[in-house]
Design a protein around this motif. Structure first.
Motif, PDB file in Angstrom:
ATOM      1  N   ALA A   1     -17.144  35.710 -26.333  1.00 42.81           N
ATOM      2  CA  ALA A   1     -17.740  34.385 -26.512  1.00 42.81           C
ATOM      3  C   ALA A   1     -18.122  33.774 -25.161  1.00 42.81           C
ATOM      4  CB  ALA A   1     -16.765  33.474 -27.256  1.00 42.81           C
ATOM      5  N   VAL A   2     -17.249  33.943 -24.170  1.00 41.86           N
ATOM      6  CA  VAL A   2     -17.545  33.385 -22.840  1.00 41.86           C
ATOM      7  C   VAL A   2     -18.792  34.053 -22.263  1.00 41.86           C
ATOM      8  CG1 VAL A   2     -16.710  33.079 -20.465  1.00 41.86           C
ATOM      9  CG2 VAL A   2     -15.134  32.756 -22.381  1.00 41.86           C
ATOM     10  N   LYS A   3     -18.928  35.365 -22.500  1.00 42.55           N
ATOM     11  CA  LYS A   3     -20.120  36.074 -22.008  1.00 42.55           C
ATOM     12  C   LYS A   3     -21.393  35.475 -22.568  1.00 42.55           C
ATOM     13  CE  LYS A   3     -18.341  40.632 -20.990  1.00 42.55           C
ATOM     14  NZ  LYS A   3     -17.900  41.867 -21.646  1.00 42.55           N
ATOM     15  N   LYS A   4     -21.357  35.052 -23.834  1.00 41.31           N
ATOM     16  CA  LYS A   4     -22.551  34.441 -24.430  1.00 41.31           C
ATOM     17  C   LYS A   4     -22.870  33.111 -23.763  1.00 41.31           C
ATOM     18  CE  LYS A   4     -23.121  34.461 -29.027  1.00 41.31           C
ATOM     19  NZ  LYS A   4     -23.798  35.373 -29.975  1.00 41.31           N
ATOM     20  N   LEU A   5     -21.821  32.423 -23.282  1.00 38.00           N
ATOM     21  CA  LEU A   5     -22.021  31.078 -22.730  1.00 38.00           C
ATOM     22  C   LEU A   5     -22.365  31.089 -21.239  1.00 38.00           C
ATOM     23  CD1 LEU A   5     -19.026  29.413 -24.611  1.00 38.00           C
ATOM     24  CD2 LEU A   5     -21.455  29.052 -25.080  1.00 38.00           C
ATOM     25  N   GLN A   6     -22.012  32.169 -20.540  1.00 47.73           N
ATOM     26  CA  GLN A   6     -22.360  32.322 -19.115  1.00 47.73           C
ATOM     27  C   GLN A   6     -22.003  31.134 -18.232  1.00 47.73           C
ATOM     28  OE1 GLN A   6     -23.902  34.961 -17.379  1.00 47.73           O
ATOM     29  NE2 GLN A   6     -23.473  36.200 -19.181  1.00 47.73           N
ATOM     30  N   PRO A   7     -20.748  30.708 -18.223  1.00 50.70           N
ATOM     31  CA  PRO A   7     -20.381  29.553 -17.384  1.00 50.70           C
ATOM     32  C   PRO A   7     -20.158  29.942 -15.924  1.00 50.70           C
ATOM     33  CG  PRO A   7     -18.440  30.368 -18.511  1.00 50.70           C
ATOM     34  CD  PRO A   7     -19.580  31.240 -18.955  1.00 50.70           C
ATOM     35  N   HIS A   8     -20.149  28.903 -15.057  1.00 49.39           N
ATOM     36  CA  HIS A   8     -19.733  29.116 -13.675  1.00 49.39           C
ATOM     37  C   HIS A   8     -18.217  29.241 -13.601  1.00 49.39           C
ATOM     38  CE1 HIS A   8     -23.629  27.074 -13.206  1.00 49.39           C
ATOM     39  NE2 HIS A   8     -23.724  27.747 -12.065  1.00 49.39           N
ATOM     40  N   LEU A   9     -17.557  28.452 -14.480  1.00 47.57           N
ATOM     41  CA  LEU A   9     -16.106  28.336 -14.387  1.00 47.57           C
ATOM     42  C   LEU A   9     -15.488  28.316 -15.785  1.00 47.57           C
ATOM     43  CD1 LEU A   9     -13.613  27.674 -12.539  1.00 47.57           C
ATOM     44  CD2 LEU A   9     -14.194  25.254 -12.834  1.00 47.57           C
ATOM     45  N   VAL A  10     -14.401  29.046 -15.946  1.00 46.37           N
ATOM     46  CA  VAL A  10     -13.614  28.986 -17.180  1.00 46.37           C
ATOM     47  C   VAL A  10     -12.274  28.355 -16.812  1.00 46.37           C
ATOM     48  CG1 VAL A  10     -12.585  30.302 -19.081  1.00 46.37           C
ATOM     49  CG2 VAL A  10     -14.685  31.132 -17.980  1.00 46.37           C
ATOM     50  N   ILE A  11     -11.865  27.335 -17.581  1.00 46.51           N
ATOM     51  CA  ILE A  11     -10.570  26.689 -17.303  1.00 46.51           C
ATOM     52  C   ILE A  11      -9.707  26.788 -18.553  1.00 46.51           C
ATOM     53  CG2 ILE A  11      -9.405  24.630 -16.439  1.00 46.51           C
ATOM     54  CD1 ILE A  11     -11.959  23.565 -15.384  1.00 46.51           C
ATOM     55  N   ALA A  12      -8.475  27.229 -18.375  1.00 46.32           N
ATOM     56  CA  ALA A  12      -7.553  27.323 -19.506  1.00 46.32           C
ATOM     57  C   ALA A  12      -6.224  26.731 -19.100  1.00 46.32           C
ATOM     58  CB  ALA A  12      -7.367  28.789 -19.899  1.00 46.32           C
TER      59      ALA A  12
END
Lengths: 289, 340
Positions: free
Chosen positions: A109-120
């Motif tokens: 899912a993150v790959k589809k969104l292509q963000p600069h940053l992932v925060i968890a």
């Protein structure tokens, strides 16, 4: 500078305060009776995203969660506090996923969104494993910085972050795209904003719209930001073998409800005689003194 | 391929950290049980002589990666080196300390190797397993036992088909014991330069303040612990007062730490420290398994709680029903009276 942030969040049963209502007659926990909440450290993660958005005009916050259809509740909760949009990964085929299978699905899912940053958040209170963050980073083949307390500097291609370790602090510089996990010592999340509640209270997933008696068609057309996207296994183009039980190398062999072993205890009250007796006992048996 | 038991040895200031030595002790026992070797992995810089700290725990082989890029710890280079080593050596079991390093590193390695990982195990034993669906039988699987669901259940986790079987364990859960102080094994050096490239250095440490732990409640023989029921940070002063007088330390439950009454370093339980003092006084602690898992081996337990039905009373030797702020001053008063 445009800056896209994906915040990973999980809806969890509130295991912290297992009250009497949540206990069954045999002394075990009735999990169904526990309220479902926004995982606490994921709220700290959301706050870090909001602070970045406070500093960068063109930042966008997308909240991503995986769970049953009702997990859309925490997406709305995040919107009330400032998230711009949300995605819910939901499919019965995900059931039984351990951290590895979960990370695989989230990474797609993150790959589809292509963000600069992932925060968890660092970890979720139902499992306390702290594994999904690092494993999503590995699946995405991006660096990870765990236990963040504060983002000190942000550039499109680089972040400077303060980490809280068990025996001190560390400041690191890391290249984007990057995944960070946020520690509970980071600031708590700001409250809901009245304007945002008004704006997003009708935000719905497709599954929720089916359940609604009211007609949402016109509202959804006029206000496309009210749509919470749902992604299934097919939408993520996932390999079914890598999901759910078949994609989970760990298996639960046994679950035991914890029943404390009863000791013969001596019952005392707060009167002088009892307290005098207790302290004498402890001193005479050389436990203290 | 001898499918050994591997332990990742974490280094701080040239010393192998306590939890790694505890895991080597456990690893030696596990290796003996299934007749395998015990191997240690050490990754860092200026590691000359490090084997002297490790061989006494009965280690057969030490793998050393010594390079200036490898200390202080960084996720990517350490994970890359371990994944490569495990691909080559095919360990049966791999153990990591559940420290801020181990909990950062182990999941990344497990994801790379697509193998199972169980966090914060409180017990590790070998056992057999028959798969219900297929009837397939497994001998000597590692039972990875851990509390879950806020400590309200105890789960036994297995990894039937993937190797290594990976687990993290918190400091203090396993006992540290020298196997043989003159034991010697083999040293193998890892060629770091053939493994690392610039991509592994995407994170750079700018500043680092590592403090030696100020409080170490693990070694204290008397622990006065407070829970959410203590009510406030101010009320904790009573606990400090009693602890000072008895020569003990103050501990806390997770709820008290979450509420901000005390620092996390004092947390006892599954996600804190495991303690075995001769006296444990639980003040306003209800006794979630998350907590009791970390203290139920205390020699004497006193529970002070205004709820006579608090679960912790079940494991207490003395149960005092009352408010913490009434009970502790009386304990102090009668301690003074009886020691005069």
């Amino acid at each position: 500078m445009s800056f896209k942030i994906v915040v990973l969040a999980k809806q969890v049963p509130d295991t912290r305060n297992v009250g009497k209502d949540a206990m069954k007659a045999d002394g075990t926990v009735n999990r169904a009776a526990l309220p479902a909440i926004f995982n606490p450290e994921d709220l700290h993660a959301l706050e870090q995203a909001l602070r970045i958005k406070d500093r960068i005009d063109d930042a966008e916050i997308i909240i991503l969660t995986m769970g049953p259809p009702r997990a859309a509740e925490i997406i709305r909760e995040a919107m009330y506090r400032g998230a711009d949009s949300g995605f819910l990964i939901t499919d019965r085929k995900f059931a039984g996923s351990d951290t590895l299978a979960t990370s695989y699905a989230i990474s797609l899912a993150v790959k589809k969104l292509q963000p600069h940053l992932v925060i968890a958040g660092r970890q979720a209170i139902d499992g306390d494993t702290a594994q999904v963050g690092p494993q999503v980073a590995e699946k995405l083949n991006i660096p990870q910085v765990t236990y963040c307390e504060e983002v000190l500097e942000i550039k499109e291609d680089e972040l400077i972050v303060k980490r809280r370790l068990e025996r001190g602090v560390e400041v690191v510089k890391a290249k984007t795209p990057l995944l960070i996990t946020v520690h509970s010592s980071a600031p708590t999340c700001r409250p809901r904003h009245a304007k945002l509640i008004m704006k997003f209270k009708h935000a719905r997933t497709v599954s929720e719209l089916v359940e609604e008696t009211k007609d949402y068609t016109e509202m959804m057309t006029n206000k496309p930001y009210l749509r919470i996207e749902e992604w299934s296994v097919a939408d993520l183009d996932a390999n079914v073998e890598s999901l759910g039980l078949s994609g989970s190398p760990t298996k639960v062999k046994k679950i035991e409800n914890v029943v404390l072993i009863h000791k013969d205890s001596i019952n005392l009250t707060v009167n002088d005689k009892d307290m005098d007796y207790l302290m004498k006992e402890l001193i005479d048996s050389h436990v203290i003194g | 391929m001898n499918n050994s038991i591997f332990v990742y040895c974490e280094i701080e200031d040239g010393q192998v950290v306590e939890v790694s030595l505890e895991l080597l002790t456990k690893g030696r026992k596990l290796a003996n049980e299934i007749d395998r070797k015990l191997e240690a992995v050490v990754i860092g810089h200026n590691l000359a002589g490090i084997e002297k700290q490790i061989f006494p725990y009965g280690v057969d082989v030490i793998h050393i990666a010594d390079n200036s890029r490898l200390y202080p710890y960084l996720t990517l280079p350490h994970a890359e080196i371990i994944a490569k080593l495990f691909e080559q050596e095919q360990p049966e079991v791999a153990l990591f300390g559940a420290t801020s390093v181990g909990r950062d590193l182990a999941p990344r390695v497990a994801s790379k190797l697509k193998c199972g990982l169980t966090a914060d195990c409180t017990s590790l034993v070998f056992g057999d397993h028959t798969e219900n669906k297929t009837g397939k039988e497994y001998k000597n699987l590692l039972y990875q036992i851990r509390p879950a669901f806020g400590g309200n259940i105890i789960a036994t986790i297995i990894n039937p088909d993937t190797r290594p079987q990976m687990a993290t364990v918190r400091e203090g859960v396993m006992k540290k014991e020298v196997f043989n102080s003159t034991h010697k094994g083999e040293i193998k050096y890892i060629n770091v330069d053939t493994i690392l490239n610039d991509n592994h250095m995407a994170v750079e440490i700018i500043e680092r303040h590592i403090e030696k732990q100020k409080v170490n409640i693990k070694n204290s023989q008397i622990i006065i612990s407070g829970g959410y029921g203590v009510g406030s940070k101010e009320n904790f002063d009573l606990l400090y007062e009693l602890a000072d007088m008895l020569g003990g330390e103050v501990g806390a439950s997770r709820a008290a730490v979450d509420a901000g009454f005390v620092d996390h370093a004092r947390q006892v339980g599954q996600t804190g420290v495991t303690v075995r003092p001769k006296l444990y006084i639980a003040c306003g602690i209800s006794g979630a398994v998350q907590h009791t898992a970390g203290m139920n081996e205390s020699a004497k337990i006193i529970s002070i709680n205004n709820d006579p039905k608090a679960p912790i009373n079940q494991i207490a030797d003395y149960v005092i029903t009352g408010n913490v702020e009434d009970v502790i001053p009386k304990m102090i008063k009668f301690y003074k009276k009886n020691t005069k």
